[in-house]
Design a protein around this motif. Structure first.
Motif, PDB file in Angstrom:
ATOM      1  N   ALA A   1     -20.596   3.158  42.827  1.00 42.11           N
ATOM      2  CA  ALA A   1     -20.121   3.383  41.465  1.00 42.11           C
ATOM      3  C   ALA A   1     -21.098   2.792  40.446  1.00 42.11           C
ATOM      4  CB  ALA A   1     -18.730   2.772  41.280  1.00 42.11           C
ATOM      5  N   ARG A   2     -21.607   1.596  40.729  1.00 41.42           N
ATOM      6  CA  ARG A   2     -22.545   0.965  39.800  1.00 41.42           C
ATOM      7  C   ARG A   2     -23.859   1.736  39.751  1.00 41.42           C
ATOM      8  NH1 ARG A   2     -23.698  -1.002  35.117  1.00 41.42           N
ATOM      9  NH2 ARG A   2     -25.203  -2.713  35.104  1.00 41.42           N
ATOM     10  N   ALA A   3     -24.360   2.178  40.907  1.00 39.29           N
ATOM     11  CA  ALA A   3     -25.610   2.941  40.938  1.00 39.29           C
ATOM     12  C   ALA A   3     -25.465   4.237  40.150  1.00 39.29           C
ATOM     13  CB  ALA A   3     -26.007   3.238  42.383  1.00 39.29           C
ATOM     14  N   ALA A   4     -24.336   4.909  40.310  1.00 41.25           N
ATOM     15  CA  ALA A   4     -24.093   6.153  39.572  1.00 41.25           C
ATOM     16  C   ALA A   4     -24.027   5.883  38.077  1.00 41.25           C
ATOM     17  CB  ALA A   4     -22.805   6.804  40.059  1.00 41.25           C
ATOM     18  N   GLU A   5     -23.411   4.775  37.701  1.00 44.48           N
ATOM     19  CA  GLU A   5     -23.295   4.405  36.294  1.00 44.48           C
ATOM     20  C   GLU A   5     -24.678   4.147  35.689  1.00 44.48           C
ATOM     21  OE1 GLU A   5     -20.267   1.422  34.114  1.00 44.48           O
ATOM     22  OE2 GLU A   5     -21.748   0.401  35.352  1.00 44.48           O
ATOM     23  N   VAL A   6     -25.531   3.452  36.422  1.00 46.37           N
ATOM     24  CA  VAL A   6     -26.882   3.159  35.937  1.00 46.37           C
ATOM     25  C   VAL A   6     -27.680   4.450  35.775  1.00 46.37           C
ATOM     26  CG1 VAL A   6     -29.087   2.066  36.520  1.00 46.37           C
ATOM     27  CG2 VAL A   6     -26.940   0.815  36.860  1.00 46.37           C
ATOM     28  N   ARG A   7     -27.610   5.323  36.789  1.00 48.08           N
ATOM     29  CA  ARG A   7     -28.368   6.579  36.718  1.00 48.08           C
ATOM     30  C   ARG A   7     -27.871   7.458  35.565  1.00 48.08           C
ATOM     31  NH1 ARG A   7     -31.855   6.995  40.669  1.00 48.08           N
ATOM     32  NH2 ARG A   7     -31.505   6.002  42.697  1.00 48.08           N
ATOM     33  N   ALA A   8     -26.576   7.476  35.336  1.00 52.06           N
ATOM     34  CA  ALA A   8     -26.027   8.294  34.254  1.00 52.06           C
ATOM     35  C   ALA A   8     -26.480   7.789  32.891  1.00 52.06           C
ATOM     36  CB  ALA A   8     -24.499   8.296  34.327  1.00 52.06           C
ATOM     37  N   ALA A   9     -26.779   6.497  32.796  1.00 59.35           N
ATOM     38  CA  ALA A   9     -27.185   5.916  31.515  1.00 59.35           C
ATOM     39  C   ALA A   9     -28.675   6.094  31.231  1.00 59.35           C
ATOM     40  CB  ALA A   9     -26.842   4.423  31.484  1.00 59.35           C
ATOM     41  N   LEU A  10     -29.468   6.477  32.227  1.00 55.83           N
ATOM     42  CA  LEU A  10     -30.918   6.550  32.051  1.00 55.83           C
ATOM     43  C   LEU A  10     -31.363   7.466  30.914  1.00 55.83           C
ATOM     44  CD1 LEU A  10     -32.247   6.498  35.723  1.00 55.83           C
ATOM     45  CD2 LEU A  10     -32.462   4.713  33.989  1.00 55.83           C
ATOM     46  N   PRO A  11     -30.740   8.661  30.732  1.00 56.86           N
ATOM     47  CA  PRO A  11     -31.207   9.528  29.634  1.00 56.86           C
ATOM     48  C   PRO A  11     -31.041   8.915  28.249  1.00 56.86           C
ATOM     49  CG  PRO A  11     -29.918  10.779  31.225  1.00 56.86           C
ATOM     50  CD  PRO A  11     -29.735   9.331  31.567  1.00 56.86           C
ATOM     51  N   GLU A  12     -30.141   7.951  28.112  1.00 57.09           N
ATOM     52  CA  GLU A  12     -29.917   7.315  26.821  1.00 57.09           C
ATOM     53  C   GLU A  12     -30.285   5.835  26.860  1.00 57.09           C
ATOM     54  OE1 GLU A  12     -25.886   8.025  25.756  1.00 57.09           O
ATOM     55  OE2 GLU A  12     -26.106  10.204  25.715  1.00 57.09           O
ATOM     56  N   LEU A  13     -31.261   5.537  27.694  1.00 58.99           N
ATOM     57  CA  LEU A  13     -31.662   4.148  27.891  1.00 58.99           C
ATOM     58  C   LEU A  13     -32.119   3.512  26.588  1.00 58.99           C
ATOM     59  CD1 LEU A  13     -32.102   1.988  30.103  1.00 58.99           C
ATOM     60  CD2 LEU A  13     -34.452   2.824  30.279  1.00 58.99           C
ATOM     61  N   GLN A  14     -31.661   2.285  26.353  1.00 62.77           N
ATOM     62  CA  GLN A  14     -32.072   1.526  25.174  1.00 62.77           C
ATOM     63  C   GLN A  14     -32.477   0.125  25.609  1.00 62.77           C
ATOM     64  OE1 GLN A  14     -29.503   1.645  21.736  1.00 62.77           O
ATOM     65  NE2 GLN A  14     -28.509   3.514  22.430  1.00 62.77           N
ATOM     66  N   THR A  15     -33.321  -0.482  24.817  1.00 63.88           N
ATOM     67  CA  THR A  15     -33.634  -1.894  24.994  1.00 63.88           C
ATOM     68  C   THR A  15     -33.261  -2.599  23.703  1.00 63.88           C
ATOM     69  OG1 THR A  15     -35.921  -1.617  24.230  1.00 63.88           O
ATOM     70  CG2 THR A  15     -35.524  -1.437  26.589  1.00 63.88           C
ATOM     71  N   ARG A  16     -32.705  -3.807  23.836  1.00 66.23           N
ATOM     72  CA  ARG A  16     -32.170  -4.490  22.664  1.00 66.23           C
ATOM     73  C   ARG A  16     -32.588  -5.947  22.625  1.00 66.23           C
ATOM     74  NH1 ARG A  16     -28.053  -1.751  20.033  1.00 66.23           N
ATOM     75  NH2 ARG A  16     -27.280   0.096  21.111  1.00 66.23           N
ATOM     76  N   ALA A  17     -32.693  -6.449  21.433  1.00 68.20           N
ATOM     77  CA  ALA A  17     -32.849  -7.865  21.145  1.00 68.20           C
ATOM     78  C   ALA A  17     -31.942  -8.141  19.949  1.00 68.20           C
ATOM     79  CB  ALA A  17     -34.302  -8.185  20.815  1.00 68.20           C
ATOM     80  N   PRO A  18     -31.693  -9.404  19.605  1.00 67.43           N
ATOM     81  CA  PRO A  18     -30.766  -9.683  18.514  1.00 67.43           C
ATOM     82  C   PRO A  18     -31.045  -8.936  17.220  1.00 67.43           C
ATOM     83  CG  PRO A  18     -31.233 -11.689  19.704  1.00 67.43           C
ATOM     84  CD  PRO A  18     -32.128 -10.626  20.287  1.00 67.43           C
ATOM     85  N   ALA A  19     -32.306  -8.694  16.890  1.00 67.32           N
ATOM     86  CA  ALA A  19     -32.608  -8.011  15.632  1.00 67.32           C
ATOM     87  C   ALA A  19     -33.411  -6.733  15.851  1.00 67.32           C
ATOM     88  CB  ALA A  19     -33.378  -8.944  14.700  1.00 67.32           C
ATOM     89  N   LEU A  20     -33.405  -6.217  17.079  1.00 67.67           N
ATOM     90  CA  LEU A  20     -34.235  -5.055  17.373  1.00 67.67           C
ATOM     91  C   LEU A  20     -33.628  -4.222  18.485  1.00 67.67           C
ATOM     92  CD1 LEU A  20     -36.955  -3.489  17.109  1.00 67.67           C
ATOM     93  CD2 LEU A  20     -37.864  -5.064  18.828  1.00 67.67           C
ATOM     94  N   SER A  21     -33.600  -2.906  18.295  1.00 62.16           N
ATOM     95  CA  SER A  21     -33.170  -1.967  19.329  1.00 62.16           C
ATOM     96  C   SER A  21     -34.175  -0.831  19.399  1.00 62.16           C
ATOM     97  CB  SER A  21     -31.780  -1.391  18.999  1.00 62.16           C
ATOM     98  OG  SER A  21     -30.808  -2.403  18.966  1.00 62.16           O
ATOM     99  N   LEU A  22     -34.476  -0.396  20.622  1.00 62.16           N
ATOM    100  CA  LEU A  22     -35.325   0.766  20.828  1.00 62.16           C
ATOM    101  C   LEU A  22     -34.600   1.739  21.741  1.00 62.16           C
ATOM    102  CD1 LEU A  22     -37.438  -1.879  20.707  1.00 62.16           C
ATOM    103  CD2 LEU A  22     -39.089  -0.016  20.902  1.00 62.16           C
ATOM    104  N   ILE A  23     -34.823   3.020  21.515  1.00 59.37           N
ATOM    105  CA  ILE A  23     -34.207   4.049  22.334  1.00 59.37           C
ATOM    106  C   ILE A  23     -35.302   4.983  22.843  1.00 59.37           C
ATOM    107  CG2 ILE A  23     -33.772   5.614  20.390  1.00 59.37           C
ATOM    108  CD1 ILE A  23     -31.126   6.359  21.824  1.00 59.37           C
ATOM    109  N   GLN A  24     -35.107   5.489  24.066  1.00 55.22           N
ATOM    110  CA  GLN A  24     -36.100   6.375  24.645  1.00 55.22           C
ATOM    111  C   GLN A  24     -35.862   7.800  24.150  1.00 55.22           C
ATOM    112  OE1 GLN A  24     -36.330   6.055  28.854  1.00 55.22           O
ATOM    113  NE2 GLN A  24     -38.020   7.478  29.070  1.00 55.22           N
TER     114      GLN A  24
END
Length: 208
Positions: free
Chosen positions: A76-99
């Motif tokens: 279930a966790r692996a499927a959840e991670v793979r499903a999130a890949l197309p909308e992957l984001q990286t975040r920091a307290p004052a910064l977010s990036l999206i692919q």
């Protein structure tokens, strides 16, 4: 007592070595490679490799191994991670990036947009009985306390649960009070829906 839930992905010296071993890459892996390697390690029951790709401190590692000893939980966790890949984001307290198609892009968002979006996702997940997603949007202390199944049971057994969800949806229409570490959608003078910021992402901490 529920097992400690999945940990956030965070590349470390050890996890870098694990990714290089898993993917055969000769370069420092990016977020997508780390997430994909993490999902693959869970699917293949290589828990040591999966653990190496998390930021779990030593004292929490036994709980990680116990939690993912169950094959259905790993899948279930692996499927959840793979499903999130197309909308992957990286975040920091004052910064977010999206692919995006063009590559990674900085996200510019109004101060209340991010917590409002998280709360909306949480309430939608509860309404759809998607307890795994709802649980994943809780703050860390609540994720430790609950499992998706226990969250479902509490919502079904609590007479005021439906009313709290209704009030939280009403709160969404109002103005949020946002600080550097949390956001609150007021419900009257003394109550409110509260979200806290953890590793750059908002999580639901209280509905009232």
């Amino acid at each position: 007592m529920a097992s400690t839930p999945p940990f956030r992905l965070s590349l470390t010296t050890l996890s870098l070595a694990a990714v290089l071993a898993v993917t055969g890459c000769a370069h420092t892996p990016g977020p997508r490679e780390v997430a994909s390697a993490y999902a693959r390690a869970l699917e293949e029951n290589r828990l040591a490799d999966a653990l190496a790709l998390t930021n779990a401190p030593p004292e929490e590692q036994p709980s990680f191994l116990e939690h993912y000893a169950n094959a259905s939980v790993r899948e279930a966790r692996a499927a959840e991670v793979r499903a999130a890949l197309p909308e992957l984001q990286t975040r920091a307290p004052a910064l977010s990036l999206i692919q995006a198609k063009e590559g990674w892009r900085v996200v510019e968002e109004a101060s209340a947009d991010a917590p409002r979006a998280v709360l909306t996702r949480f309430l939608d997940a509860v309404g759809a009985s998607d307890w795994t997603t709802a649980w994943s949007l809780l703050s860390e202390p609540l994720r430790v306390r609950y499992t998706p199944e226990r969250l479902r049971e509490d919502f079904e057994r609590e007479p005021l649960a439906a009313e709290r969800v209704r009030r939280a949806r009403l709160a969404l229409k109002g103005q949020a009070r946002v600080t550097g570490s949390e956001a609150e959608f007021p419900l009257g003078k003394e109550h409110g829906v509260r979200l806290v910021r953890e590793a750059g992402e908002y999580r639901v901490a209280a509905l009232e």
